[in-house]
Design a protein around this motif. Structure first.
Motif, short mmCIF file in Angstrom:
data_model
loop_
_atom_site.label_atom_id
_atom_site.label_comp_id
_atom_site.label_asym_id
_atom_site.label_seq_id
_atom_site.Cartn_x
_atom_site.Cartn_y
_atom_site.Cartn_z
N GLY A 238 -14.22 -4.03 33.49
CA GLY A 238 -15.15 -3.78 32.25
C GLY A 238 -16.13 -4.79 31.99
O GLY A 238 -16.55 -5.39 32.96
N ASN B 64 -9.91 2.41 37.42
CA ASN B 64 -11.29 3.49 37.28
C ASN B 64 -12.25 3.55 38.50
O ASN B 64 -12.81 2.45 38.62
CB ASN B 64 -11.84 3.39 36.00
N GLY C 224 -14.23 4.92 25.71
CA GLY C 224 -14.43 4.14 27.08
C GLY C 224 -15.58 4.30 27.77
O GLY C 224 -15.63 4.31 29.22
#
Length: 372
Positions: free
Chosen positions: A185, A209, A347
């Motif tokens: 992130g 991810n 997100g």
């Protein structure tokens, strides 16, 4: 965030009334600043995960929203007025605002650990208002003038960069260290970039991810590893050691995901005598293989915001060691702040910025001519 009086000037403000209830409203413009304060016109505010969490859940841990609260704390601004004792700033200066104000008199403050001050007044942490408002007063000592070449958008991102600087200082990263960053992130990416600036040799980033990991690679990660959701942390640790760290453990792990499984991974992948810094917010209770950490003298360190990190963060941006611009993926006006929060909650993007004020508004509202 400062004394107030009634004013006809526009002070548009984003207020969280309760969980999932945001409103834009006019608030009074601050009074003239106290002797050691400045009045700021907020330019840019970045959305932090904590802002979203307060909006969605109404609380973070023991911090509970019990009355209307202004959100936002990643802040750049322009000085429009200065108190009589302020000598290092003047109207028109661009600044990054460090928005946690400690008492400066307790033992922790006197020892330099002011981020741990029990009387800390931190923006957008109940009961204190944040900075998603067009005008507020702030202590001048916590405003850092932006040099030429550092934009107001970059100035807003000095706040999360300061978190990464504090993490790398806590980890004592040195030239040649191997580093694992768990979580790609915004904060994880900043930790990765800062670890490189501190001298780390090999940096591996993990995440569930793949798109985030692709971005991490573009920003300078040496290697990236997709975490399979059904993979046990111990198995992943063995895979990381074998495939990426030459069969040895890792010098430093910066745990930025806040997942319990990532803490288990960190302990299993750390070298004997290694260091783990918990950057992400962990659950209240976690189950970890503590005995491994104890027997291998692995240092597990907490992290709470930052202290004395803005000058370092600003220096790294000014010198070009850290490039914040690629992290900015979306920009919104203050009038569209709710849309920005909705996007962030899904997100999407990396750093989403809200622009509260531009130069034309400064000129129109205040008769102010020019930003230095």
């Amino acid at each position: 965030m400062g004394r107030e009086h009634n004013s006809s000037k526009c002070n548009l403000t984003l207020v969280l009334y309760e969980k999932q209830h945001l409103e834009l409203e006019q608030r009074p413009v601050p009074c003239k600043p106290r002797p050691n304060e400045v009045t700021l016109a907020t330019h840019t505010v970045g959305i932090c995960g904590s802002d979203v969490k307060y909006w969605q859940q109404g609380k973070i841990g023991n911090f509970v929203v019990t009355k209307p609260m202004i959100l936002g704390h990643e802040t750049s601004a322009v000085v429009i007025d200065v108190g009589e004792n302020v000598k290092h700033l003047k109207p028109g200066d661009k600044v990054a605002a460090e928005v946690g104000v400690p008492c400066s008199t307790c033992d922790l403050c006197r020892k330099g650990k002011y981020n741990l001050c029990e009387q800390m007044q931190f923006a957008a942490t109940p009961p204190y208002d944040g900075t998603l408002t067009r005008y507020f007063n702030h202590p001048a000592d916590f405003c850092f003038k932006l040099p030429e070449g550092v934009s107001l958008e970059e100035g807003a991102l000095l706040e999360p960069l300061a978190v990464a600087v504090h993490a790398c200082k806590r980890a004592q990263i040195k030239l040649g260290d191997t580093v694992l960053v768990s979580g790609a992130g915004a904060v994880g990416l900043l930790c990765m970039m800062t670890a490189r600036a501190f001298g780390a040799n090999l940096i591996v980033v993990t995440d569930v991810n793949e798109q985030r990991l692709k971005f991490a690679k573009e920003l300078g990660a040496d290697r990236t590893v997709v975490v399979q959701r059904n993979e046990f942390p111990q198995q992943l640790a063995a895979r990381l050691k074998s495939e990426h760290f030459g069969g040895r453990g890792v010098d430093v792990i910066l745990e930025c995901s806040g997942a319990e499984t990532s803490m288990v991974l960190a302990i299993n992948v750390a070298r004997t005598g290694g260091t783990i810094v918990c950057v992400g917010c962990q659950p209240d209770l976690v189950t970890i293989p503590l005995q491994i950490a104890l027997m291998q003298e692995i240092d597990i360190k907490g992290l709470f915001r930052y202290r004395n990190c803005y000058p370092i963060a600003l220096s790294m941006v000014e010198s070009g060691r850290i490039n914040l611009r690629p992290l900015i993926t979306h920009r919104f006006k203050l009038e569209d702040a709710t849309k920005a929060f909705e996007l962030c909650s899904r997100g999407e993007g990396v750093k989403i910025l809200i622009k509260c004020m531009d130069e034309s508004q400064l000129q129109n509202d205040l008769g102010f001519n020019g930003i230095h």
